[in-house]
Design a protein around this motif. Structure first.
Motif, PDB file in Angstrom:
ATOM      1  N   GLY A   1     -11.709 -11.206 -14.922  1.00  0.00           N
ATOM      2  CA  GLY A   1     -10.907 -10.174 -15.569  1.00  0.00           C
ATOM      3  C   GLY A   1      -9.595  -9.892 -14.867  1.00  0.00           C
ATOM      4  O   GLY A   1      -8.624  -9.458 -15.500  1.00  0.00           O
ATOM      5  N   VAL A   2      -9.530 -10.147 -13.567  1.00  0.00           N
ATOM      6  CA  VAL A   2      -8.290  -9.880 -12.837  1.00  0.00           C
ATOM      7  C   VAL A   2      -7.577 -11.154 -12.380  1.00  0.00           C
ATOM      8  O   VAL A   2      -6.372 -11.119 -12.106  1.00  0.00           O
ATOM      9  CB  VAL A   2      -8.539  -8.962 -11.612  1.00  0.00           C
ATOM     10  CG1 VAL A   2      -8.968  -7.581 -12.073  1.00  0.00           C
ATOM     11  CG2 VAL A   2      -9.577  -9.567 -10.667  1.00  0.00           C
TER      12      VAL A   2
ATOM     13  N   PRO B   1      -3.106  -3.073 -10.434  1.00  0.00           N
ATOM     14  CA  PRO B   1      -2.064  -2.047 -10.300  1.00  0.00           C
ATOM     15  C   PRO B   1      -1.471  -2.022  -8.892  1.00  0.00           C
ATOM     16  O   PRO B   1      -0.307  -1.649  -8.713  1.00  0.00           O
ATOM     17  CB  PRO B   1      -2.818  -0.752 -10.606  1.00  0.00           C
ATOM     18  CG  PRO B   1      -3.937  -1.171 -11.508  1.00  0.00           C
ATOM     19  CD  PRO B   1      -4.356  -2.533 -11.025  1.00  0.00           C
ATOM     20  N   GLU B   2      -2.258  -2.454  -7.893  1.00  0.00           N
ATOM     21  CA  GLU B   2      -1.754  -2.486  -6.517  1.00  0.00           C
ATOM     22  C   GLU B   2      -0.741  -3.598  -6.282  1.00  0.00           C
ATOM     23  O   GLU B   2      -0.030  -3.579  -5.272  1.00  0.00           O
ATOM     24  CB  GLU B   2      -2.927  -2.644  -5.537  1.00  0.00           C
ATOM     25  CG  GLU B   2      -3.766  -1.400  -5.351  1.00  0.00           C
ATOM     26  CD  GLU B   2      -4.758  -1.171  -6.486  1.00  0.00           C
ATOM     27  OE1 GLU B   2      -5.481  -0.159  -6.445  1.00  0.00           O
ATOM     28  OE2 GLU B   2      -4.807  -2.005  -7.431  1.00  0.00           O
ATOM     29  N   GLY B   3      -0.678  -4.575  -7.193  1.00  0.00           N
ATOM     30  CA  GLY B   3       0.301  -5.633  -7.035  1.00  0.00           C
ATOM     31  C   GLY B   3      -0.185  -6.963  -7.556  1.00  0.00           C
ATOM     32  O   GLY B   3      -1.381  -7.177  -7.786  1.00  0.00           O
ATOM     33  N   ASP B   4       0.759  -7.878  -7.733  1.00  0.00           N
ATOM     34  CA  ASP B   4       0.501  -9.233  -8.188  1.00  0.00           C
ATOM     35  C   ASP B   4       0.236 -10.099  -6.959  1.00  0.00           C
ATOM     36  O   ASP B   4       1.168 -10.426  -6.207  1.00  0.00           O
ATOM     37  CB  ASP B   4       1.715  -9.742  -8.969  1.00  0.00           C
ATOM     38  CG  ASP B   4       1.534 -11.143  -9.544  1.00  0.00           C
ATOM     39  OD1 ASP B   4       0.669 -11.891  -9.046  1.00  0.00           O
ATOM     40  OD2 ASP B   4       2.282 -11.488 -10.488  1.00  0.00           O
ATOM     41  N   GLY B   5      -1.014 -10.474  -6.747  1.00  0.00           N
ATOM     42  CA  GLY B   5      -1.379 -11.219  -5.551  1.00  0.00           C
ATOM     43  C   GLY B   5      -0.713 -12.572  -5.459  1.00  0.00           C
ATOM     44  O   GLY B   5      -0.349 -13.024  -4.361  1.00  0.00           O
ATOM     45  N   TYR B   6      -0.529 -13.248  -6.587  1.00  0.00           N
ATOM     46  CA  TYR B   6       0.083 -14.572  -6.557  1.00  0.00           C
ATOM     47  C   TYR B   6       1.552 -14.495  -6.156  1.00  0.00           C
ATOM     48  O   TYR B   6       2.028 -15.292  -5.340  1.00  0.00           O
ATOM     49  CB  TYR B   6      -0.062 -15.260  -7.917  1.00  0.00           C
ATOM     50  CG  TYR B   6       0.517 -16.655  -7.944  1.00  0.00           C
ATOM     51  CD1 TYR B   6      -0.026 -17.671  -7.167  1.00  0.00           C
ATOM     52  CD2 TYR B   6       1.621 -16.957  -8.740  1.00  0.00           C
ATOM     53  CE1 TYR B   6       0.518 -18.947  -7.171  1.00  0.00           C
ATOM     54  CE2 TYR B   6       2.164 -18.232  -8.758  1.00  0.00           C
ATOM     55  CZ  TYR B   6       1.605 -19.229  -7.975  1.00  0.00           C
ATOM     56  OH  TYR B   6       2.139 -20.491  -7.978  1.00  0.00           O
ATOM     57  N   LEU B   7       2.259 -13.517  -6.699  1.00  0.00           N
ATOM     58  CA  LEU B   7       3.673 -13.352  -6.347  1.00  0.00           C
ATOM     59  C   LEU B   7       3.820 -13.007  -4.864  1.00  0.00           C
ATOM     60  O   LEU B   7       4.710 -13.518  -4.178  1.00  0.00           O
ATOM     61  CB  LEU B   7       4.300 -12.261  -7.213  1.00  0.00           C
ATOM     62  CG  LEU B   7       5.814 -12.063  -7.088  1.00  0.00           C
ATOM     63  CD1 LEU B   7       6.563 -13.348  -7.392  1.00  0.00           C
ATOM     64  CD2 LEU B   7       6.274 -10.939  -8.016  1.00  0.00           C
ATOM     65  N   ALA B   8       2.923 -12.147  -4.366  1.00  0.00           N
ATOM     66  CA  ALA B   8       2.957 -11.795  -2.944  1.00  0.00           C
ATOM     67  C   ALA B   8       2.727 -13.026  -2.081  1.00  0.00           C
ATOM     68  O   ALA B   8       3.402 -13.232  -1.069  1.00  0.00           O
ATOM     69  CB  ALA B   8       1.905 -10.734  -2.642  1.00  0.00           C
TER      70      ALA B   8
END
Length: 274
Positions: free
Chosen positions: A88-89, A244-251
């Motif tokens: 889901g995420v 909502p805490e952030g886009d892990g892939y972009l980080a």
């Protein structure tokens, strides 16, 4: 004859420091302006695109296949399958990057070339649920039963579970040649035997892929770099959660660009492996 009075500031540490600070500030301002312009242009179409005008030096990593291995973190159902507890995420990122197929291509290319392949899996046993303190993601993983197994010596219920390998990869992983490391327990390989296995094979170059980009994959990158390995990350051989805490892939992409010896696509790796 040199007029030393013309160069009196050469030996003045205060002057040198002021000069250096001023030069650094000017360079930083110019770099920031260039970066902002290039990034804005590229990311207008694709937030994951590299900057049009990179400020960092380009990679000069050249593979020597006699000392190179493919390392794949967490190629498991809970991360990569719609049946997994995190789909889901992570599903959007996995789908966009074509991660499942790309990891399969990496396995096949490495096997065809005969270079070592290592899998660094993630398992939790019942005793791991007795931890007294956990980070945010550790709490979540334990709560949803992610990567759960009955025990370190039991395969009861393992086949087809969230901790199992993706069906697409089983022929490659279970071929008797792939190094299946002991499990890492949080994110990095500090708690398993990956580095030992690589060192014992004379490996010091790693092609790194797997899940999840800003967690286990990035943590493996960091530790391998600290251990003296040269590491190329496969940009579309990984993916991450979007919360909502952030886009892990972009980080993760940001840190891959800053730290990795190379950031290659699956197509580039397959081509380099010939």
């Amino acid at each position: 004859m040199c007029n030393c009075s013309d160069h009196s500031h050469d030996h003045d540490p205060k002057f040198t420091r002021r000069q250096a600070l001023t030069g650094t500030a000017a360079l930083g301002a110019a770099t920031a302006a260039t970066f902002a312009a290039g990034t804005a242009e590229a990311q207008a179409a694709d937030p994951y695109a590299p900057p049009a005008q990179p400020a960092l030096p380009p990679s000069d990593m050249v593979l020597d296949l006699s000392r190179t291995a493919l390392v794949v973190t967490d190629p498991q159902v809970d991360f990569l399958s719609p049946e997994g507890v995190t789909w889901g995420v992570v599903g959007e990122s996995v789908t966009r990057n074509n991660t499942v197929e790309n990891i399969g291509r990496l396995f096949r290319a490495a096997k065809a070339k005969g270079i070592p392949v290592a899998v660094s899996p993630h398992y939790y046993y019942p005793t791991d649920h007795g931890w007294k303190f956990e980070g945010a993601l550790e709490k979540l993983m334990h709560k949803i039963g992610m990567f759960d197994r009955k025990g370190p010596l039991s395969l009861d219920g393992f086949d087809g579970s969230g901790a199992d390998y993706m069906p697409e990869y089983k022929d490659d992983i279970l071929d008797g040649q792939t190094i299946i490391c002991s499990p890492h327990k949080v994110y990095g390989p500090e708690t398993n035997d990956l580095v030992l296995q690589l060192r014992k094979r004379g490996i010091d170059q790693v092609i790194l892929a797997g899940m999840s980009a800003n967690l286990c994959t990035e943590s493996h990158l960091r530790e391998l770099l600290e251990q003296g390995f040269e590491v190329a990350v496969v940009s579309d051989g990984t993916a991450a959660a979007m919360l909502p805490e952030g886009d892990g892939y972009l980080a993760a992409l940001t840190n891959f660009r800053y730290m990795a010896n190379a950031l290659w696509s699956t197509d580039e790796v397959v081509e380099k492996l010939g």
